[in-house]
Design a protein around this motif. Structure first.
Motif, short mmCIF file in Angstrom:
data_model
loop_
_atom_site.label_atom_id
_atom_site.label_comp_id
_atom_site.label_asym_id
_atom_site.label_seq_id
_atom_site.Cartn_x
_atom_site.Cartn_y
_atom_site.Cartn_z
N THR A 142 0.79 -1.16 -0.08
CA THR A 142 0.13 -0.02 -0.09
C THR A 142 0.79 1.26 0.08
OG1 THR A 142 -1.55 -1.29 1.20
CG2 THR A 142 -1.92 1.18 1.10
N GLY A 143 1.97 1.25 0.72
CA GLY A 143 2.99 2.32 0.80
C GLY A 143 4.27 2.10 0.50
N TYR A 144 4.98 3.11 -0.10
CA TYR A 144 6.49 2.99 -0.67
C TYR A 144 7.39 3.97 -0.48
CZ TYR A 144 10.14 1.93 -4.16
OH TYR A 144 11.42 1.59 -4.51
N ALA A 145 8.40 3.75 0.09
CA ALA A 145 9.65 4.74 0.36
C ALA A 145 10.86 4.24 -0.37
CB ALA A 145 9.67 4.97 1.73
N LEU A 146 11.72 4.76 -0.98
CA LEU A 146 13.04 4.42 -1.43
C LEU A 146 14.08 5.30 -0.92
CD1 LEU A 146 14.67 2.73 -3.43
CD2 LEU A 146 13.90 4.24 -5.33
N ILE A 147 15.13 4.84 -0.63
CA ILE A 147 16.52 5.46 -0.28
C ILE A 147 17.38 4.94 -1.20
CG2 ILE A 147 18.27 5.94 1.47
CD1 ILE A 147 15.82 5.63 3.61
N THR A 148 18.31 5.96 -1.91
CA THR A 148 19.15 5.37 -2.82
C THR A 148 20.31 6.38 -2.50
OG1 THR A 148 18.43 6.81 -4.42
CG2 THR A 148 17.74 4.63 -4.61
N ARG A 149 21.63 5.98 -3.27
CA ARG A 149 22.90 6.70 -3.04
C ARG A 149 23.02 7.95 -3.76
NH1 ARG A 149 25.44 6.35 0.94
NH2 ARG A 149 26.18 4.09 0.55
N ALA A 164 31.08 13.20 -1.50
CA ALA A 164 31.04 12.36 0.05
C ALA A 164 29.81 11.78 -0.32
CB ALA A 164 31.11 13.08 0.90
N PRO A 165 29.54 10.41 0.04
CA PRO A 165 28.38 9.76 0.14
C PRO A 165 27.49 10.22 0.90
CG PRO A 165 29.98 8.22 1.11
CD PRO A 165 30.77 9.53 0.66
N ALA A 166 26.18 10.13 0.37
CA ALA A 166 24.89 10.38 1.32
C ALA A 166 23.76 9.56 0.49
CB ALA A 166 24.77 11.92 1.18
N LEU A 167 22.75 9.89 1.19
CA LEU A 167 21.38 8.97 0.73
C LEU A 167 20.48 10.30 0.42
CD1 LEU A 167 21.01 6.34 3.60
CD2 LEU A 167 22.18 6.18 1.17
N ALA A 168 19.53 9.75 -0.71
CA ALA A 168 18.40 10.54 -1.00
C ALA A 168 17.22 9.64 -0.70
CB ALA A 168 18.57 10.80 -2.40
N LEU A 169 16.10 10.24 -0.18
CA LEU A 169 14.71 9.88 0.25
C LEU A 169 13.89 10.18 -1.04
CD1 LEU A 169 12.88 8.28 1.86
CD2 LEU A 169 12.62 10.35 3.13
N ALA A 170 13.46 9.22 -1.59
CA ALA A 170 12.50 9.75 -2.91
C ALA A 170 12.71 8.53 -3.95
CB ALA A 170 13.24 10.86 -3.75
N PRO A 171 11.37 8.29 -4.52
CA PRO A 171 10.19 8.93 -4.19
C PRO A 171 9.24 7.93 -3.13
CG PRO A 171 9.96 7.50 -6.11
CD PRO A 171 11.28 7.47 -5.79
N CYS A 172 8.43 8.69 -2.46
CA CYS A 172 7.68 8.10 -1.31
C CYS A 172 6.23 8.27 -1.87
CB CYS A 172 7.74 8.69 -0.04
SG CYS A 172 9.40 9.21 0.57
N ALA A 173 5.30 7.10 -1.83
CA ALA A 173 3.93 7.21 -2.36
C ALA A 173 3.19 6.21 -1.54
CB ALA A 173 4.27 6.68 -3.82
N VAL A 174 1.83 6.62 -1.77
CA VAL A 174 0.84 5.81 -1.05
C VAL A 174 -0.32 5.55 -1.81
CG1 VAL A 174 -0.82 5.38 0.99
CG2 VAL A 174 1.38 6.36 1.49
N ALA A 206 20.86 1.11 10.57
CA ALA A 206 21.43 -0.03 11.12
C ALA A 206 22.79 -0.26 9.87
CB ALA A 206 20.39 -1.21 10.76
N MET A 207 22.74 0.22 8.76
CA MET A 207 23.74 -0.04 7.62
C MET A 207 24.80 0.63 8.10
SD MET A 207 21.70 -0.59 4.13
CE MET A 207 20.57 -1.62 3.66
N GLY A 208 24.88 1.76 9.00
CA GLY A 208 26.06 2.54 9.30
C GLY A 208 25.84 3.87 8.39
N GLU A 209 24.85 3.97 7.60
CA GLU A 209 24.70 5.48 7.05
C GLU A 209 24.34 6.23 7.65
OE1 GLU A 209 25.26 5.77 3.91
OE2 GLU A 209 25.46 3.59 3.14
N ASN A 210 24.55 7.67 7.30
CA ASN A 210 24.19 8.60 8.12
C ASN A 210 23.54 10.09 7.53
OD1 ASN A 210 24.44 10.70 10.20
ND2 ASN A 210 26.59 11.49 9.71
N LEU A 211 23.98 10.57 6.32
CA LEU A 211 23.16 11.89 5.92
C LEU A 211 22.17 11.23 5.18
CD1 LEU A 211 22.97 14.91 5.61
CD2 LEU A 211 24.77 14.67 3.94
N VAL A 212 21.11 11.98 5.18
CA VAL A 212 19.83 11.76 4.29
C VAL A 212 19.24 12.85 3.85
CG1 VAL A 212 17.65 10.43 3.91
CG2 VAL A 212 19.45 9.60 5.69
N LEU A 213 18.93 13.00 2.52
CA LEU A 213 18.37 14.18 2.03
C LEU A 213 17.07 13.86 1.66
CD1 LEU A 213 21.63 14.98 0.16
CD2 LEU A 213 20.90 16.32 2.18
#
Length: 435
Positions: A326-333, A339-349, A372-379
């Motif tokens: 029913t809902g979805y959220a994606l985080i990618t590199r 420097a490595p970071a993460l992007a939150l997108a897209p999110c949908a319901v 839990a994976m040791g990642e830090n910065l999320v945008l």
């Protein structure tokens, strides 16, 4: 590491010798006042006078600090009465007798009421009953909004050297951080923070004073030869294979089974999990239903095909009780000035389930998995009245900017571990985003 949860009345000579060696040491395992203070900061905000259960308190180094510096009312539980007597005497000497109550009881069966504690604290003691047993036993004791603060020993490499693997398999089988996080999630908790202890926490107040004590020990004492040999093996193992394992700080909060809601959200329980191959058609349908065009669905397909962007385990689905995705959220590199970071997108319901918490559940699951994976910065680029509930704030406050014009309040960032520094500069998105 001495067992803070082993009774000594009528104990065997080796156990008695262990406690003789450890009597009066600053600590009974790796740790430091600096780590205790850091953990206290990370666990907050707490009530003005938090109720804290110090489980397996030992001689009470943490209990005294928590009572003195956090104004806490501490119930200190241990099975070694000399430790409790020492703690009670020191608390009285410091004028903290009314803030610290000592109880001789096993740490997994404390004689305390349900929901009676804001914090359960366990530095260097969880191994005495086991990580899983502790989390199950303590869940009922936490008040609403409560938190568990503990340190646990764990593997830091996927393939430890054979000698160190054999040693710990016989003493206390270790798991990796990922496995411990999964076990915590299975027990009903989410990871709020994780931090390996510095090497100085092993030596300054534990192994070095212990070694000095061992050098002066009376080997004629019953059981002392065996106790000394066991300690020497442990210390030598740390010197030779310390890079394979470590103690780590865990801050855990119970999962809220009724997701965060606003005035126009209904109260619904959602199950979350990483996507499987079978979920791919349903994920595409969610995206097509939630957005006016197929652009977002195509972006997800392109990200999934990009090994530099895709991270297994960070594509999250929330499902209804009948198993429907029913809902979805994606985080990618992504990167910030390289420097490595993460992007939150897209999110949908899907439209029929919007404002029910399905999206929030998927997002929280993704952030927990990234932590839990040791990642830090999320945008995230999105609505300024929605994403702050997860901890996001304007990226400009971190010195981070988008590669295109965007309102300041819409471009947001979050550090999953606030003890680590984050890069500054311009965001570099994967090619699939087309920016």
């Amino acid at each position: 590491m001495t067992n803070n949860d082993t009774p000594t009345h009528g104990g065997d000579p080796v156990t008695q010798a262990f406690f003789t060696l450890h009597h009066g040491l600053p600590r009974q395992g790796p740790g430091s006042d600096a780590t205790t203070r850091h953990a206290l900061k990370m666990a907050g905000p707490l009530p003005e006078h938090p109720r804290i259960l110090d489980a397996g308190c030992g001689p009470g180094r943490s209990a005294l600090l928590l009572a003195e510096e956090a104004g806490a009312h501490v119930t200190a539980v241990d099975l070694h009465q000399p430790f409790l007597d020492s703690l009670a005497a020191e608390a009285a000497r410091r004028g903290l007798g009314d803030r610290i109550t000592v109880v001789n009881r096993s740490m997994d069966r404390p004689p305390v009421p349900d929901h009676g504690f804001d914090v359960i604290w366990a530095e260097g003691s969880v191994y005495t009953i086991g990580f899983d047993v502790a989390l199950r036993a303590w869940r009922r004791l936490l008040a609403p909004g409560g938190v568990i603060v503990l340190t646990e020993i764990e593997w830091t490499v996927p393939h430890p050297a054979d000698p160190v693997r054999a040693y710990w398999d016989a003493v206390y089988p270790l798991r990796t951080h990922a496995a411990n996080t999964a076990a915590a999630r299975a027990a009903g908790y989410r990871l709020h923070a994780h931090r390996p202890l510095p090497e100085s926490d092993w030596w300054d107040e534990y192994y070095t004073p212990l070694t000095e004590r061992m050098d002066r020990a009376d080997r004629r004492h019953p059981g002392m030869s065996q106790a000394l040999a066991a300690h020497r093996t442990e210390i030598d193992m740390r010197r030779e294979h310390g890079g394979d394992y470590d103690y780590a700080l865990y801050i855990l909060r119970p999962h809220d089974h009724t997701p965060h809601t606003t005035e126009d959200e209904t109260m619904t329980t959602w199950t979350t999990r990483p996507e499987t191959t079978e979920d791919l058609p349903a994920i595409r349908e969610i995206l097509l239903a939630a957005f006016p065009t197929g652009l977002e669905a195509d972006i997800v397909d392109a990200l999934r095909a990009d090994p530099k962007a895709w991270i297994d385990g960070l594509s999250m689905v929330s499902t209804a009780p009948d198993g429907t995705a029913t809902g979805y959220a994606l985080i990618t590199r992504c990167h910030v000035d390289g420097a490595p970071a993460l992007a939150l997108a897209p999110c949908a319901v899907v439209p029929s389930a919007q404002r029910t918490g399905a999206g929030s559940a998927a997002i929280r699951a993704g952030l927990d998995a990234a932590r839990a994976m040791g990642e830090n910065l999320v945008l995230v680029l999105g609505h300024a009245d929605y994403y702050p509930r997860f901890g996001f704030t304007p990226a400009s406050g971190f010195g981070i900017r988008a590669p295109f014009e965007v309102p300041d309040e819409a471009m947001m960032a979050m550090a999953l571990d606030t003890t680590r520094t984050v890069p500054t500069g311009t965001i570099e998105y994967p090619a699939a985003f087309g920016v």
